[in-house]
Structures are given as C-alpha cells and as structure tokens.
Write an enzyme that holds these catalytic residues in place. Sequence first.
Site, PDB file in Angstrom:
ATOM      1  N   ASP A  42      -1.388  32.777  84.252  1.00 52.44           N
ATOM      2  CA  ASP A  42      -0.257  33.722  84.348  1.00 52.44           C
ATOM      3  C   ASP A  42      -0.344  35.002  83.509  1.00 52.44           C
ATOM      4  O   ASP A  42      -0.707  34.953  82.325  1.00 52.44           O
ATOM      5  CB  ASP A  42       1.030  33.056  83.848  1.00 52.44           C
ATOM      6  CG  ASP A  42       1.242  31.660  84.361  1.00 52.44           C
ATOM      7  OD1 ASP A  42       0.457  31.188  85.178  1.00 52.44           O
ATOM      8  OD2 ASP A  42       2.215  31.038  83.919  1.00 52.44           O
ATOM      9  N   GLU A 225       9.142  27.765  87.915  1.00 51.29           N
ATOM     10  CA  GLU A 225       8.400  28.285  86.764  1.00 51.29           C
ATOM     11  C   GLU A 225       8.537  29.806  86.697  1.00 51.29           C
ATOM     12  O   GLU A 225       8.851  30.467  87.680  1.00 51.29           O
ATOM     13  CB  GLU A 225       6.914  27.919  86.894  1.00 51.29           C
ATOM     14  CG  GLU A 225       6.648  26.422  86.886  1.00 51.29           C
ATOM     15  CD  GLU A 225       5.167  26.080  86.721  1.00 51.29           C
ATOM     16  OE1 GLU A 225       4.844  25.267  85.849  1.00 51.29           O
ATOM     17  OE2 GLU A 225       4.332  26.634  87.459  1.00 51.29           O
ATOM     18  N   TRP A 308      -3.022  27.350  91.612  1.00 56.89           N
ATOM     19  CA  TRP A 308      -3.337  26.083  90.973  1.00 56.89           C
ATOM     20  C   TRP A 308      -4.101  25.179  91.935  1.00 56.89           C
ATOM     21  O   TRP A 308      -3.770  25.097  93.111  1.00 56.89           O
ATOM     22  CB  TRP A 308      -2.054  25.369  90.511  1.00 56.89           C
ATOM     23  CG  TRP A 308      -1.445  26.044  89.326  1.00 56.89           C
ATOM     24  CD1 TRP A 308      -0.279  26.755  89.284  1.00 56.89           C
ATOM     25  CD2 TRP A 308      -2.002  26.095  88.005  1.00 56.89           C
ATOM     26  NE1 TRP A 308      -0.076  27.248  88.014  1.00 56.89           N
ATOM     27  CE2 TRP A 308      -1.108  26.855  87.214  1.00 56.89           C
ATOM     28  CE3 TRP A 308      -3.164  25.593  87.417  1.00 56.89           C
ATOM     29  CZ2 TRP A 308      -1.340  27.110  85.860  1.00 56.89           C
ATOM     30  CZ3 TRP A 308      -3.393  25.854  86.071  1.00 56.89           C
ATOM     31  CH2 TRP A 308      -2.483  26.604  85.314  1.00 56.89           C
TER      32      TRP A 308
HETATM   33  C1  FRU Z   1       2.652  28.648  85.541  1.00 52.40           C
HETATM   34  C2  FRU Z   1       2.560  27.719  84.347  1.00 52.40           C
HETATM   35  C3  FRU Z   1       3.737  27.951  83.410  1.00 52.40           C
HETATM   36  C4  FRU Z   1       3.189  27.506  82.079  1.00 52.40           C
HETATM   37  C5  FRU Z   1       1.761  27.966  82.170  1.00 52.40           C
HETATM   38  C6  FRU Z   1       0.789  27.091  81.421  1.00 52.40           C
HETATM   39  O1  FRU Z   1       1.451  28.870  86.181  1.00 52.40           O
HETATM   40  O2  FRU Z   1       2.486  26.383  84.776  1.00 52.40           O
HETATM   41  O3  FRU Z   1       4.921  27.294  83.791  1.00 52.40           O
HETATM   42  O4  FRU Z   1       3.870  28.085  81.013  1.00 52.40           O
HETATM   43  O5  FRU Z   1       1.418  27.991  83.539  1.00 52.40           O
HETATM   44  O6  FRU Z   1      -0.482  27.665  81.381  1.00 52.40           O
END
Ligand code: FRU
Length: 501
Positions: A42, A225, A308
């Site tokens: 992110d 998220e 992901w």
């Molecule tokens: C989103 C996420 C967030 C988390 C981060 C961890 O892609 O899952 O919710 O903070 O990545 O790397």
Amino acid sequence: MNQHQALADKATRSVMEAGKQITDDYWRLRYHVAPPAHWMNDPNGFCYFNGEYHLFYQHHPYSSIWDDMHWGHAKSADLVHWTDLPVALAPSEAYDRDGCFSGSAIEKDGRLYLMYTGNIWTGSNRDTDLEQAQCLASSPDGIHFDKCIENPVIRKAPEGNIHPHHFRDPKIWKKDDYYYCILGSRTQEHVGQILLYRSESLLDWEFIGIAAKGGGKETDGFMWECPDLFLLEGQDVLVMSPQGMKPEGDKYHNLHQAGYMLGKLDYVTGKFEHGPFEMLDYGFDFYAPQTMEDGQGRRILIGWMAMWESRMPEQARQWAGAMTLPRQLFLENGSIRCRPIPELAKLRGGMTAYVNVDVTGEFHLVGLSGDCYEMEMLIDLSEAVHAGIKLRVNEAMNEQTVLLFNREENTVTLDRNCSGKGPGGIRKAPIDLSNNTLHLRLFMDRSSVEVFIQDGEKVMTARIYPDEKSTGISFFADGSMKLVRLFKWELNKSVGLLEAD
Ligand code: FRU
C-alpha cells in the site's frame, strides 16, 4: 542513536545493497514508483509537506515477500520525478514489533506526523492471533521519524459490534478545530465497516461512531481496509478497499476490491449517509489507494499496482510491487473520474502522430512500436462492432496484450492471457459506445499498462510481464475502425533518481 533509527538505517542499507543487483532487470518500471528492491504494498502517508510531495509505502526491506512491515519512502517536487529516501519507519517497539502497518500523514506545527497501525502477532494464525493499535511518529524534516512516547495513541478497538483485533489503517484530516481519523474495521460477524474518531491534539482520540458498514460479507466484503474520506467538489467521498466481495456480472473479479461511495458525513453523529459502492479501476492490479490534497487544492490518488495473492514474476528478481501513476479525481455527473495528472506530459520524448487512418482486418502502422510510451487515441467505431488494439506484440513468441472494444455489448475488455510470464485473465469495463466514439489514453511501462477510457470515466490497470522483444502494436476491426487521431510519445525514466539528479 535510538533503537528505531538504528533499525530503520539497517533496513535502508539492506534495500540499497539489494537495489544495486537489480538495476538492469528489464521489468523495472521507468516512470512508476517501485521499491529500490524487495517487497512493496500500500501507498502510505501520501502528502505535500514543505513544498515537496512525499509518498511512503508498506515495505519489507529484507526480501521480496510480505513480512514485518516497514515504511519505505520516496519524494518528488512535481509528482513525476521521484527520489528514493531512507526507510522511514521500522518495527522497533513492543506495540509495533511485528509491523508498522498502513497509515497516513499530516502536518502540525511544522512537523510531519505519521499515524500508522502497530501490529503484533499473538499466535500462529495470522487471521485470529493479532493485536492492532494506532500509533504516531513525527519528524521535523519529513525524513527522520521519532515514534511518540505516548504510543499507542489508540490502544484498543471500541466496545460494541466491532472486531477487537482487525482495526487498522488510520487516515487523518483536519476540519475546523479537530483532527479526524477513520479506521478500517469489521463487525464480530466479519462484515466490513469504518470507524470515525476525533482529536484536538493528535494524542487523545475520542471514538465518534461507526461511519459506514456493509450489509453482508458476501456482498460487501468481510473487512474494509484502507479507508480515506475527503471532500470533492462539495461532496463527501469515502474511498475504501473491501476484502472478499463476491463477483457480480463483470464486477469484482479480483481477490479484493477498491472503490468509493459518495455521501454526506455528519461530523456530530459520525454517520456517513451514502450511495452505492463503485469501483475505481476495472483492471487486475489496483488496491489500497490513498489520496491527498496538493498545494493547488487538487485531490490526487495513488494505488498499489498489484493484488494480494497474485503471482508477481519480479519476486524471483528480488523486488515486488509498484504504484499506479498519480490520478487526479473529478466529480462529474454523479461519479468520480480519474485522469492522469497533467504534469505527466513532462515525461514525453519523441512523438509520432497519425490522423484519419482507416483500419480493416489486421493492421500495422509503420514505425509504431514500443515498451515505454503514452498513446492518446480518438477512435470512430461506427463501421465496426468488434475492434481493438494489440500491445506488446511478439508473433514469434505468441505474446500480446489485447484491448477489445465491443460496440454491441458496450464494453472494453483487457485480455492478458498471452501477455508474457505473469498471470493471465480478462477484465471488462462497461463503456457507453452508443455515440460510436472511443477516447483512450494508455500508459505502457516495462511491466505495466494503465488505460484511461473516455476521459477517465473508467480505468483499467494491469501488471504484465512481456519479453523485451515484445514491442509490436497493431489494430484490428471486423468492419472498419477509424483512428481519427493517434499521438504516441516515448516516455523518459523518472523514478529511482538519486538525491543529486
Ligand atoms: C492492505 C493491508 C492493510 C494493512 C497492510 C499491511 O493491503 O492489508 O490493511 O495495514 O496491508 O501491509
């Protein structure tokens, strides 16, 4: 030197050393931000501070797979040319020992504050055995950060139907006398929701309420998220990334989604009354976008150009992940449009132009090829039902990435089944082609493509991994398609610059 700075420096040395080994990798992107080496996810802390743009990102500086999260960092004077900076945050304290997860940035009293989620694992199941708390770090120069001694500033999720452990990704903003922050969350039954907090100091936070919540986990996702909330042309917009929405027609075919809802936030009750969820990108690789307001009042969005659990062939070459181009958001006719920021024209080198070319059957334009370019096209489809463009073509190797226009179905399809080494698949975007005209702006980089359709009405983004020799471009139509105009520019390298460049 304090423990945090020592760990951040160690991480920086690791990534810089590994970076030297991969500079000649063909798939390294030339004008998209990517880590100097190793893993990225992110965008975090995207902001404008002391006259420069800062972009932090989730980063694992010791390998090309996701693991203990750090914050990587790059900065830019113009959102086009990016210089890599030292790792900004490293897990170093009891409350963030297993990762500094996503968050955002805000300026206060001349310092840059990062608010992030401290993650700790409490057992071996990464879905159930975790604790998350919200933390702050600050810096006078925007480069070296100290964690606040008051951390964590939000220790626990609030009581109520709120999952106690999945509680992360603070996005802060200021309105009148208060700082506000929203957090990604889920109910005890695993339905995504968003929490709203406020603070006068950044240190003491008061929970206002659940701003928005999904109707069911199948339809709306089990976790929301990376929320972001902002005002765009008089309208409140909530951007977020729901995990696990089930496919519906041509929508939601990626593992997780990223999109927005238009509405109105009541700052007293904390309720966000909103319309339906809409996607921000119809391609394969777009997640966890974050926005910021720049010095000119523009709302600019950058997303993680990956997904992901997707196969990323660059992992075998000691890096993984990249950011999309910065996209400016506009609100038009009740929906958001995303357009590449105008400054990207600075990347342009040699130009090729064509006007009024009729395409029938399969067609090549002499001299039109490449692997790092922008192409802008106005296409008249009145004499064709199915037509399209093939990119990164290599007939000998059977490689191509196809954009297909279907005037009857009113769709644009992106097909990466023969794109090269990465994962395949097709994605479709609904596009109104009833006036027979299609406008495209397409950005090709060494291992990515972003297609802006009908002036940003829809965007399709994909990582693709073609061979170096796959540079062909061709056109096809079942009847005849007219290229009313086609401009193509070679694009120059603008990322991974050194401080002196
Ligand atoms: C989103 C996420 C967030 C988390 C981060 C961890 O892609 O899952 O919710 O903070 O990545 O790397």
